[in-house]
Design a protein around this motif. Structure first.
Motif, mmCIF file in Angstrom:
data_model
loop_
_atom_site.group_PDB
_atom_site.id
_atom_site.type_symbol
_atom_site.label_atom_id
_atom_site.label_comp_id
_atom_site.label_asym_id
_atom_site.label_seq_id
_atom_site.Cartn_x
_atom_site.Cartn_y
_atom_site.Cartn_z
ATOM 1 N N TYR A 51 0.834 -1.194 0.000
ATOM 2 C CA TYR A 51 0.000 0.000 0.000
ATOM 3 C C TYR A 51 0.877 1.255 0.000
ATOM 4 O O TYR A 51 0.578 2.240 -0.704
ATOM 5 C CB TYR A 51 -0.928 -0.001 1.205
ATOM 6 C CG TYR A 51 -1.839 1.209 1.246
ATOM 7 C CD1 TYR A 51 -2.873 1.338 0.321
ATOM 8 C CD2 TYR A 51 -1.640 2.224 2.173
ATOM 9 C CE1 TYR A 51 -3.705 2.447 0.336
ATOM 10 C CE2 TYR A 51 -2.463 3.340 2.190
ATOM 11 C CZ TYR A 51 -3.491 3.450 1.267
ATOM 12 O OH TYR A 51 -4.293 4.553 1.271
ATOM 13 N N ALA A 52 1.972 1.200 0.750
ATOM 14 C CA ALA A 52 2.898 2.338 0.761
ATOM 15 C C ALA A 52 3.478 2.559 -0.629
ATOM 16 O O ALA A 52 3.621 3.699 -1.098
ATOM 17 C CB ALA A 52 4.013 2.087 1.771
ATOM 18 N N ALA A 83 3.962 5.690 -5.676
ATOM 19 C CA ALA A 83 3.854 5.714 -7.137
ATOM 20 C C ALA A 83 2.822 6.733 -7.597
ATOM 21 O O ALA A 83 3.010 7.411 -8.614
ATOM 22 C CB ALA A 83 3.486 4.321 -7.643
ATOM 23 N N ARG A 84 1.736 6.862 -6.859
ATOM 24 C CA ARG A 84 0.703 7.829 -7.232
ATOM 25 C C ARG A 84 1.181 9.262 -7.057
ATOM 26 O O ARG A 84 0.928 10.131 -7.906
ATOM 27 C CB ARG A 84 -0.557 7.585 -6.405
ATOM 28 C CG ARG A 84 -1.718 8.500 -6.781
ATOM 29 C CD ARG A 84 -2.941 8.238 -5.919
ATOM 30 N NE ARG A 84 -2.710 8.630 -4.542
ATOM 31 C CZ ARG A 84 -2.911 7.833 -3.496
ATOM 32 N NH1 ARG A 84 -3.346 6.599 -3.679
ATOM 33 N NH2 ARG A 84 -2.685 8.272 -2.271
ATOM 34 N N GLU A 85 1.880 9.526 -5.955
ATOM 35 C CA GLU A 85 2.336 10.888 -5.648
ATOM 36 C C GLU A 85 3.634 11.256 -6.340
ATOM 37 O O GLU A 85 3.976 12.442 -6.419
ATOM 38 C CB GLU A 85 2.498 11.042 -4.131
ATOM 39 C CG GLU A 85 1.218 10.902 -3.352
ATOM 40 C CD GLU A 85 0.200 11.961 -3.701
ATOM 41 O OE1 GLU A 85 0.599 13.110 -3.994
ATOM 42 O OE2 GLU A 85 -1.006 11.645 -3.695
ATOM 43 N N ARG A 86 4.380 10.217 -6.802
ATOM 44 C CA ARG A 86 5.697 10.417 -7.427
ATOM 45 C C ARG A 86 6.636 11.184 -6.515
ATOM 46 O O ARG A 86 7.491 11.955 -6.960
ATOM 47 C CB ARG A 86 5.548 11.180 -8.756
ATOM 48 C CG ARG A 86 4.659 10.510 -9.781
ATOM 49 C CD ARG A 86 5.369 9.408 -10.511
ATOM 50 N NE ARG A 86 4.513 8.649 -11.391
ATOM 51 C CZ ARG A 86 4.940 7.961 -12.443
ATOM 52 N NH1 ARG A 86 6.236 7.952 -12.719
ATOM 53 N NH2 ARG A 86 4.097 7.275 -13.174
ATOM 54 N N SER A 87 6.437 10.981 -5.204
ATOM 55 C CA SER A 87 7.254 11.715 -4.236
ATOM 56 C C SER A 87 7.202 10.995 -2.900
ATOM 57 O O SER A 87 6.104 10.680 -2.406
ATOM 58 C CB SER A 87 6.739 13.151 -4.078
ATOM 59 O OG SER A 87 7.271 13.751 -2.911
ATOM 60 N N PHE A 88 8.395 10.728 -2.330
ATOM 61 C CA PHE A 88 8.437 10.143 -0.983
ATOM 62 C C PHE A 88 7.938 11.143 0.051
ATOM 63 O O PHE A 88 7.301 10.760 1.041
ATOM 64 C CB PHE A 88 9.865 9.696 -0.656
ATOM 65 C CG PHE A 88 10.167 8.303 -1.118
ATOM 66 C CD1 PHE A 88 9.953 7.211 -0.285
ATOM 67 C CD2 PHE A 88 10.673 8.077 -2.390
ATOM 68 C CE1 PHE A 88 10.229 5.932 -0.711
ATOM 69 C CE2 PHE A 88 10.960 6.803 -2.821
ATOM 70 C CZ PHE A 88 10.733 5.712 -1.991
ATOM 71 N N THR A 89 8.210 12.429 -0.176
ATOM 72 C CA THR A 89 7.823 13.446 0.801
ATOM 73 C C THR A 89 6.299 13.535 0.910
ATOM 74 O O THR A 89 5.729 13.496 2.013
ATOM 75 C CB THR A 89 8.394 14.821 0.400
ATOM 76 O OG1 THR A 89 9.810 14.717 0.300
ATOM 77 C CG2 THR A 89 8.024 15.875 1.429
ATOM 78 N N ARG A 90 5.631 13.651 -0.237
ATOM 79 C CA ARG A 90 4.169 13.761 -0.213
ATOM 80 C C ARG A 90 3.521 12.453 0.271
ATOM 81 O O ARG A 90 2.534 12.473 1.007
ATOM 82 C CB ARG A 90 3.644 14.139 -1.597
ATOM 83 C CG ARG A 90 3.974 15.564 -2.013
ATOM 84 C CD ARG A 90 3.152 15.989 -3.222
ATOM 85 N NE ARG A 90 3.474 15.186 -4.404
ATOM 86 C CZ ARG A 90 4.450 15.488 -5.270
ATOM 87 N NH1 ARG A 90 5.208 16.581 -5.085
ATOM 88 N NH2 ARG A 90 4.681 14.725 -6.322
ATOM 89 N N GLN A 139 9.755 10.228 6.248
ATOM 90 C CA GLN A 139 10.238 9.893 4.920
ATOM 91 C C GLN A 139 11.234 8.740 4.984
ATOM 92 O O GLN A 139 11.233 7.855 4.128
ATOM 93 C CB GLN A 139 10.878 11.129 4.281
ATOM 94 C CG GLN A 139 11.288 10.926 2.828
ATOM 95 C CD GLN A 139 11.783 12.207 2.189
ATOM 96 O OE1 GLN A 139 11.492 13.304 2.662
ATOM 97 N NE2 GLN A 139 12.546 12.075 1.113
ATOM 98 N N SER A 140 12.071 8.725 6.011
ATOM 99 C CA SER A 140 13.063 7.655 6.134
ATOM 100 C C SER A 140 12.389 6.316 6.421
ATOM 101 O O SER A 140 12.808 5.274 5.885
ATOM 102 C CB SER A 140 14.068 7.993 7.245
ATOM 103 O OG SER A 140 13.393 8.106 8.495
ATOM 104 N N ALA A 141 11.323 6.309 7.251
ATOM 105 C CA ALA A 141 10.605 5.061 7.540
ATOM 106 C C ALA A 141 9.929 4.532 6.287
ATOM 107 O O ALA A 141 9.908 3.318 6.031
ATOM 108 C CB ALA A 141 9.577 5.287 8.635
ATOM 109 N N GLN A 185 1.012 11.804 3.578
ATOM 110 C CA GLN A 185 -0.309 11.169 3.491
ATOM 111 C C GLN A 185 -0.425 9.973 4.427
ATOM 112 O O GLN A 185 -1.458 9.742 5.052
ATOM 113 C CB GLN A 185 -0.581 10.705 2.049
ATOM 114 C CG GLN A 185 -1.042 11.814 1.146
ATOM 115 C CD GLN A 185 -1.683 11.266 -0.113
ATOM 116 O OE1 GLN A 185 -2.216 10.156 -0.125
ATOM 117 N NE2 GLN A 185 -1.644 12.051 -1.183
ATOM 118 N N LEU A 186 0.657 9.210 4.521
ATOM 119 C CA LEU A 186 0.627 7.993 5.332
ATOM 120 C C LEU A 186 0.881 8.268 6.809
ATOM 121 O O LEU A 186 0.678 7.380 7.648
ATOM 122 C CB LEU A 186 1.663 6.984 4.814
ATOM 123 C CG LEU A 186 1.386 6.429 3.410
ATOM 124 C CD1 LEU A 186 2.601 5.665 2.892
ATOM 125 C CD2 LEU A 186 0.162 5.524 3.435
ATOM 126 N N GLY A 187 1.329 9.476 7.136
ATOM 127 C CA GLY A 187 1.586 9.818 8.526
ATOM 128 C C GLY A 187 2.827 9.152 9.084
ATOM 129 O O GLY A 187 2.866 8.821 10.278
#
Length: 297
Positions: A10-11, A16-23, A32-34, A27-29
């Protein structure tokens, strides 16, 4: 599939949808490192790289595209089903299973709930006729209906009828042929229609009252039933005396097809109650059923 894989897939979908680890992390709360660690752990378990990372963007690899295309519809289905369950929580829908007696089903439940079901077609009502005291928790019933004095103290119960008077009835033809009993003792010399309830095991002794005290009279006759409605039918057929709730024979009494005997000796039973387990919160469908049945004097 392990819950760890589901969580990490799911992550992956969110990244892939956001094309960004930051965004995606926002969203996932999670940090970024986790999130990055979770994707790498998924790739390690599969032995495939799923994302191509650059300093400016993130894009799925061929393997990542294939996995995303395969699992996205399934996650969408899960999301829709969870939303549908939320609707069940908020609106009356689903099955309500009730264990009850034939008397309660005929005189209270069916007259009231048949109209309710037509108004709320998403509600499905199952009535199970049983003369015993069914364990509604172990038998997976939503509720039960019994006389108030038969309900366990750990149940929530709501009255759905007034107190229930009973009577002894027979046809005029039977009484003309066999005579009319004048005292409870006279019943032992008459043809009486017996009842056998699972709760009591043996034949039901007619419960009467005399001079302020209760007495039980054991009667005999050619017919034994385990449902009160059949005792009414037998009485109408002239088979003998029947001991039944007044509500079941009001019409034949008014028409003269049946007559009462020993009215001064017949008691009044407690009101019928609908009950359910205290630890279970009533669903919207059950709550609506209860409100529909609730007795208002």
């Amino acid at each position: 599939m392990s819950s760890e894989n589901l969580r990490d897939i799911y992550a992956l979908l969110v990244v892939a949808r956001e094309r960004s680890f930051t965004r995606a992390a926002a969203q996932l709360g999670v940090s970024q490192s986790a999130l990055s660690h979770a994707i790498r752990a998924l790739e390690a378990r599969l032995g495939l790289r799923l994302l191509t990372r650059t300093t400016r963007s993130v894009a799925p690899t061929e393997a990542g595209e294939r996995l995303i295309a395969s699992v996205t519809p399934r996650f969408d289905t899960i999301t829709r089903e969870l939303a549908a369950l939320g609707e069940l929580r908020d609106k009356p829908a689903g099955t309500v299973r009730i264990t009850t007696s034939d008397f309660a089903a005929q005189t209270v439940l069916w007259p009231k709930l048949s109209g309710l079901q037509r108004q709320h077609p998403d509600i499905r009502i199952e009535l199970n006729i049983d003369t015993g005291l069914t364990d509604i928790v172990s038998e997976r019933f939503d509720a039960g209906v019994r006389f108030g004095d038969q309900i366990a103290k750990d149940m929530t119960s709501i009255p759905i009828s007034a107190a229930t008077p009973v009577c002894i009835v027979a046809t005029p033809q039977y009484l003309a042929q066999h005579g009319t009993p004048q005292t409870p003792a006279d019943l032992t010399r008459h043809l009486c229609i017996n009842l056998r309830f699972a709760l009591r095991g043996g034949l039901y002794a007619w419960e009467l009252q005399q001079d302020g005290r209760s007495l039980q009279v054991r009667v005999d006759g050619p017919w034994v039933f385990n449902q009160i409605s059949m005792a009414v039918e037998a009485a109408l057929a002239g088979c003998g005396l029947a001991y039944v709730p007044v509500a079941l024979v009001r019409a034949p009494l008014e028409s003269g097809h049946l007559q009462t005997v020993l009215p001064d000796f017949c008691p009044t039973f407690p009101a019928l109650h609908i009950y359910y387990a205290n630890r279970h919160q009533a669903s919207p469908a059950l709550a609506l059923v209860i409100e529909t049945l609730r007795y208002h004097a």
